[in-house]
Design a protein around this motif. Structure first.
Motif, PDB file in Angstrom:
ATOM      1  N   TYR A 128     -15.175   9.230   0.826  1.00 18.81           N
ATOM      2  CA  TYR A 128     -13.728   8.193   0.911  1.00 18.81           C
ATOM      3  C   TYR A 128     -12.742   9.023   1.336  1.00 18.81           C
ATOM      4  O   TYR A 128     -12.710  10.402   0.385  1.00 18.81           O
ATOM      5  N   VAL A 129     -11.685   8.483   1.741  1.00 20.57           N
ATOM      6  CA  VAL A 129     -10.463   9.108   1.957  1.00 20.57           C
ATOM      7  C   VAL A 129      -9.381   7.927   1.605  1.00 20.57           C
ATOM      8  O   VAL A 129      -9.805   6.962   1.732  1.00 20.57           O
ATOM      9  N   ARG A 130      -7.990   8.561   1.680  1.00 28.73           N
ATOM     10  CA  ARG A 130      -7.185   7.399   1.825  1.00 28.73           C
ATOM     11  C   ARG A 130      -6.214   7.926   3.086  1.00 28.73           C
ATOM     12  O   ARG A 130      -6.101   9.048   3.175  1.00 28.73           O
ATOM     13  N   ASP A 131      -5.848   6.660   3.736  1.00 27.44           N
ATOM     14  CA  ASP A 131      -5.076   7.127   4.920  1.00 27.44           C
ATOM     15  C   ASP A 131      -3.570   7.286   4.369  1.00 27.44           C
ATOM     16  O   ASP A 131      -3.397   7.268   3.446  1.00 27.44           O
ATOM     17  N   LEU A 132      -2.717   7.066   5.612  1.00 27.84           N
ATOM     18  CA  LEU A 132      -1.420   7.722   5.401  1.00 27.84           C
ATOM     19  C   LEU A 132      -0.588   6.619   4.368  1.00 27.84           C
ATOM     20  O   LEU A 132       0.296   6.981   3.607  1.00 27.84           O
ATOM     21  N   ASP A 133      -1.082   5.406   4.443  1.00 30.89           N
ATOM     22  CA  ASP A 133      -0.433   4.174   3.596  1.00 30.89           C
ATOM     23  C   ASP A 133      -1.272   4.239   2.080  1.00 30.89           C
ATOM     24  O   ASP A 133      -0.972   3.223   1.356  1.00 30.89           O
ATOM     25  N   GLY A 134      -2.120   5.066   2.136  1.00 35.29           N
ATOM     26  CA  GLY A 134      -2.937   4.882   0.585  1.00 35.29           C
ATOM     27  C   GLY A 134      -4.065   4.114   0.737  1.00 35.29           C
ATOM     28  O   GLY A 134      -4.520   3.790  -0.509  1.00 35.29           O
ATOM     29  N   ILE A 135      -4.286   3.343   1.778  1.00 37.03           N
ATOM     30  CA  ILE A 135      -5.605   2.387   2.006  1.00 37.03           C
ATOM     31  C   ILE A 135      -6.826   3.242   1.822  1.00 37.03           C
ATOM     32  O   ILE A 135      -7.047   4.480   2.478  1.00 37.03           O
ATOM     33  N   LEU A 136      -7.794   2.774   0.970  1.00 35.68           N
ATOM     34  CA  LEU A 136      -9.003   3.334   0.908  1.00 35.68           C
ATOM     35  C   LEU A 136      -9.938   3.237   1.933  1.00 35.68           C
ATOM     36  O   LEU A 136     -10.234   2.098   2.348  1.00 35.68           O
ATOM     37  N   VAL A 137     -10.689   4.566   2.555  1.00 35.25           N
ATOM     38  CA  VAL A 137     -11.577   4.140   3.612  1.00 35.25           C
ATOM     39  C   VAL A 137     -12.835   4.811   3.609  1.00 35.25           C
ATOM     40  O   VAL A 137     -12.907   5.886   3.053  1.00 35.25           O
ATOM     41  N   GLU A 138     -13.915   3.991   3.471  1.00 38.62           N
ATOM     42  CA  GLU A 138     -15.196   4.845   3.191  1.00 38.62           C
ATOM     43  C   GLU A 138     -15.661   4.912   4.617  1.00 38.62           C
ATOM     44  O   GLU A 138     -15.526   4.392   5.672  1.00 38.62           O
ATOM     45  N   ILE A 139     -16.193   6.404   4.602  1.00 39.09           N
ATOM     46  CA  ILE A 139     -16.797   6.847   5.760  1.00 39.09           C
ATOM     47  C   ILE A 139     -18.280   7.097   5.500  1.00 39.09           C
ATOM     48  O   ILE A 139     -18.751   7.806   4.562  1.00 39.09           O
ATOM     49  N   CYS A 140     -19.043   6.288   6.065  1.00 41.04           N
ATOM     50  CA  CYS A 140     -20.462   6.038   5.719  1.00 41.04           C
ATOM     51  C   CYS A 140     -21.840   6.105   7.059  1.00 41.04           C
ATOM     52  O   CYS A 140     -21.079   5.698   8.191  1.00 41.04           O
TER      53      CYS A 140
ATOM     54  N   ASN B 223       0.915  -1.040  -0.091  1.00 40.21           N
ATOM     55  CA  ASN B 223      -0.167   0.015  -0.139  1.00 40.21           C
ATOM     56  C   ASN B 223       0.938   1.296  -0.120  1.00 40.21           C
ATOM     57  O   ASN B 223       1.926   1.184   0.732  1.00 40.21           O
ATOM     58  N   SER B 224       0.738   2.148  -0.731  1.00 38.19           N
ATOM     59  CA  SER B 224       1.351   3.439  -0.942  1.00 38.19           C
ATOM     60  C   SER B 224       0.450   4.569  -1.580  1.00 38.19           C
ATOM     61  O   SER B 224      -0.355   4.235  -2.445  1.00 38.19           O
ATOM     62  N   LEU B 225       0.529   5.598  -1.066  1.00 37.81           N
ATOM     63  CA  LEU B 225      -0.148   6.900  -1.589  1.00 37.81           C
ATOM     64  C   LEU B 225       0.381   6.924  -3.165  1.00 37.81           C
ATOM     65  O   LEU B 225      -0.369   7.724  -4.023  1.00 37.81           O
ATOM     66  N   SER B 226       1.647   6.687  -3.284  1.00 33.73           N
ATOM     67  CA  SER B 226       2.253   6.849  -5.011  1.00 33.73           C
ATOM     68  C   SER B 226       1.586   5.859  -5.796  1.00 33.73           C
ATOM     69  O   SER B 226       1.663   6.143  -6.973  1.00 33.73           O
ATOM     70  N   ASN B 227       0.573   5.066  -5.300  1.00 32.34           N
ATOM     71  CA  ASN B 227       0.042   4.232  -6.282  1.00 32.34           C
ATOM     72  C   ASN B 227      -1.596   4.308  -6.039  1.00 32.34           C
ATOM     73  O   ASN B 227      -1.891   4.679  -5.069  1.00 32.34           O
ATOM     74  N   PRO B 228      -2.465   3.938  -7.356  1.00 34.58           N
ATOM     75  CA  PRO B 228      -3.714   4.035  -6.825  1.00 34.58           C
ATOM     76  C   PRO B 228      -4.137   2.908  -5.948  1.00 34.58           C
ATOM     77  O   PRO B 228      -3.282   2.021  -5.495  1.00 34.58           O
ATOM     78  N   PRO B 229      -5.321   3.248  -5.276  1.00 34.42           N
ATOM     79  CA  PRO B 229      -5.756   2.316  -4.139  1.00 34.42           C
ATOM     80  C   PRO B 229      -5.848   0.924  -4.575  1.00 34.42           C
ATOM     81  O   PRO B 229      -6.387   0.678  -5.624  1.00 34.42           O
ATOM     82  N   ALA B 230      -5.723   0.076  -3.742  1.00 32.77           N
ATOM     83  CA  ALA B 230      -6.125  -1.526  -4.132  1.00 32.77           C
ATOM     84  C   ALA B 230      -7.536  -1.405  -4.230  1.00 32.77           C
ATOM     85  O   ALA B 230      -8.324  -0.545  -3.725  1.00 32.77           O
ATOM     86  N   GLY B 231      -7.883  -2.822  -4.815  1.00 31.70           N
ATOM     87  CA  GLY B 231      -9.495  -2.975  -5.076  1.00 31.70           C
ATOM     88  C   GLY B 231     -10.021  -3.196  -3.770  1.00 31.70           C
ATOM     89  O   GLY B 231     -10.971  -4.307  -4.089  1.00 31.70           O
ATOM     90  N   ILE B 232     -10.086  -2.584  -2.916  1.00 26.58           N
ATOM     91  CA  ILE B 232     -10.669  -3.092  -1.495  1.00 26.58           C
ATOM     92  C   ILE B 232     -10.859  -1.501  -0.584  1.00 26.58           C
ATOM     93  O   ILE B 232      -9.996  -0.843  -0.855  1.00 26.58           O
ATOM     94  N   GLU B 233     -11.668  -1.611   0.154  1.00 22.11           N
ATOM     95  CA  GLU B 233     -11.964  -0.639   0.795  1.00 22.11           C
ATOM     96  C   GLU B 233     -12.146  -0.954   2.377  1.00 22.11           C
ATOM     97  O   GLU B 233     -12.808  -2.126   2.793  1.00 22.11           O
TER      98      GLU B 233
END
Length: 129
Positions: free
Chosen positions: A114-126, A67-77
């Motif tokens: 949606y936000v991305r965390d410090l490691d680029g992981i996609l987080v849904e806030i809902c 996981n990295s902010l320099s890459n698109p997020p993985a296909g999971i949240e």
């Protein structure tokens, strides 16, 4: 019977990720191993855990995409249900999350951001369904 028990996020720095999730999402730390290679957060019925990338490498000899902010997020949240999505979104961004999608109401009535965390992981806030 199968029960969903936990999700482990592989990250560069476990204590930093734990501190971020505490500040950004008000989650409480359940456990941080003295080695700083593994931690768990209090999230209700399912555990959210963090482990260092080196642990993933030892468990997955064929490799994995870090996981990295320099890459698109993985296909999971990771989905976090809250009562006030705009406030939670603002808090997360204020704590250093990267804004992806501002809060909006979906056709089925759920408010989602949606936000991305410090490691680029996609987080849904809902809101809950």
């Amino acid at each position: 019977m199968v029960q969903f028990a936990y999700t482990i996020l592989y990250v560069e720095n476990v204590p930093q990720s734990v501190a971020f999730y505490e500040k950004a999402f008000n989650l409480k730390r359940r456990f941080l191993h003295e080695s700083h290679q593994y931690a768990e957060m209090e999230t209700g019925g399912t555990t959210l855990a963090f482990a260092v990338n080196e642990l993933a490498k030892s468990n997955l000899p064929e490799g994995f995409r870090e996981n990295s902010l320099s890459n698109p997020p993985a296909g999971i949240e990771i989905g976090l249900a809250v009562t006030d999505v705009p406030a939670a979104f603002s808090q997360a961004v204020g704590a250093g999350a990267i804004a992806v999608t501002e809060p909006k109401v979906k056709p089925w009535g759920q408010t989602v951001a949606y936000v991305r965390d410090l490691d680029g992981i996609l987080v849904e806030i809902c809101t809950s369904m």
